[in-house]
Enzyme design. Structure first.
Site: not given
Ligand code: CTP
Length: 421
Positions: A225, A301, A355
């Site tokens: 990402n 690969k 959360k």
């Molecule tokens: N996070 C995490 N573990 C994951 C995904 C996210 O600990 N597998 C944490 C990220 O570090 C961040 C928070 O959750 O602090 C929110 O991450 P975000 O990507 O905005 O949200 P998601 O919970 O993944 O939800 P969505 O992708 O549906 O928006």
């Protein structure tokens, strides 16, 4: 995005070292050439930099170099002809907010430890009440020698000078070992630590995650990402500057004066964060963790000529924050981040609740030029115990400074409400 979902972000700019006067002492080692870059970095960060070179340093670099880079006269001679009534060493000693000696040779370390002042640099350091930071650089055997180790211990423990530890590697003379001057990033982080030492997080253990995870598909490909890690690194730097014992778990390798554990995947990050969580007072989860990973990683690969279509089967990664939110102790503070492309306020608020976080920092990733990869961001901060705040566009470091205040306040509230175990 609905109207009420668009907080009003204004404008903000900051230079982290603005209004600070730093005396840069350069002693005579080959790492003196790196001090030129350091002088430039400090000036660009807003500091007013004055350089003092020892006679030995002028064998490696010239006063003119520093004069040009800092836009201030560089000083070499203890008894210069062109001074006015006030001796140079007293003037610089009083002006300084901080002394940075980089590189600090075994010789200057020995002189400072025993109070010898036989040149402009040692005399000025002895005359100052400002904080002193040293970045030693020398041959590994010179560093290991008990004389140098004793001198460093005197400077650190008795004089309270800050030592930025040298790195291990091949030194200029070809030897291998500890003795390379710390990276400029480490020195800059330590400088900020010394200058902004309103030590509001002293004694606190702060765990920070940074960067974007990479989920391997085969030996050459991964799902990644856009996260650059800049927000998490700024957060860790700011907490370190406030006196916290910081651990950074990052997908991006950086040189810092605090421990940095480099991980790649969500599962690796989960393992390290879970292992460290119990001993932290606050967790700041800035990392962009992949929600999914390939179900199977190909050992070889993947070749394009196997078929016309290619389907990659994914499986869900654990939500690290969610899991830790369920087991956090009442005295622990957890801060999450939410990157949203729509419905910023409602989505951010929902993640705060779901959360079980104490604080969440939401940012609108649809706004161009801020957020991912940028040095700036604009965020909304929501908390279970305080009013919602919107921070206008500002450097990530400035956001991190604000979050340090938020963490201090949240930890204090938990302590005061008698929840500390
Ligand atoms: N996070 C995490 N573990 C994951 C995904 C996210 O600990 N597998 C944490 C990220 O570090 C961040 C928070 O959750 O602090 C929110 O991450 P975000 O990507 O905005 O949200 P998601 O919970 O993944 O939800 P969505 O992708 O549906 O928006």
């Amino acid at each position: 995005m609905k109207k009420e979902d668009k907080p009003d972000f204004g404008e903000f700019k900051a230079n982290p070292l603005a209004d600070k006067t730093i005396v840069l002492g350069v002693s005579g080692g080959i790492a003196a050439y790196k001090a030129c870059d350091l002088a430039s970095l400090m000036r660009h960060a807003g500091a007013n930099v004055h350089t003092i070179l020892t006679p030995a340093a002028t064998q490696f670099v010239s006063a003119l170099t520093f004069q040009t880079l800092t836009r201030n006269q560089a000083h070499c001679q203890q008894f210069a002809d062109d001074i006015d009534w006030r001796p140079e060493h007293i003037d610089l000693a009083q002006k300084a907010d901080l002394f940075v000696i980089a590189p600090a040779t075994a010789n200057i370390i020995a002189k400072l430890a025993s109070g010898i002042c036989d040149d402009l640099l040692t005399t000025t350091v002895l005359a100052t009440k400002a904080k002193v930071l040293l970045a030693p650089a020398m041959n590994p055997r010179m560093l290991e020698h008990p004389a140098t180790q004793n001198n460093l211990a005197i400077l650190e423990n008795q004089f309270r000078y800050k030592i930025v530890p040298p790195e291990t590697g091949e030194v200029a003379c070809g030897d291998w070992g500890a003795g390379k001057m710390a990276s400029l990033d480490s020195i800059m982080a330590a400088i900020q630590g010394q200058l902004f030492s309103h030590q509001t997080l002293a004694g606190k253990n702060i765990l920070v995650t940074a960067g974007g995870t990479r989920e391997p598909i085969d030996p050459v490909r991964f799902i990644g990402n856009k996260s650059s890690g800049k927000m998490g690194i700024a957060m860790a730097d700011a907490a370190y500057a406030r006196g916290a014992a910081v651990k950074l778990i990052s997908t991006v390798a950086v040189d810092r004066p605090y421990p940095v554990i480099v991980v790649e995947t969500a599962l690796e990050m989960q393992e390290v964060v879970e292992g460290e969580f119990d001993s932290c007072d606050a967790l700041v989860m800035t990392a962009a963790v992949a929600d999914f990973r390939p179900l199977a990683v190909s050992v070889q690969k993947i070749k394009k000529n196997v078929s016309e279509d290619f389907t990659l089967e994914l499986t869900k990664n654990p939500d690290i924050l969610d899991l830790l939110g369920q087991i956090k102790r009442p005295d622990q503070v957890i801060i999450g981040f939410a990157a949203e492309s729509e419905e910023l306020l409602s989505n951010t608020a929902e993640k705060l609740q779901r959360k079980n976080l104490d604080v969440i920092v939401g940012n609108d990733i649809s706004v161009p030029d801020i957020g991912f990869g940028s040095d700036d961001n604009a965020v909304v901060i929501m908390s279970v115990s305080a009013e919602r705040e919107t921070l206008p566009r500002m450097p990530k470091r400035a956001i991190a400074e604000h979050l340090c205040d938020v963490i201090s306040q949240a930890l204090l509230e938990k302590q005061e409400s008698g929840l500390t175990i």
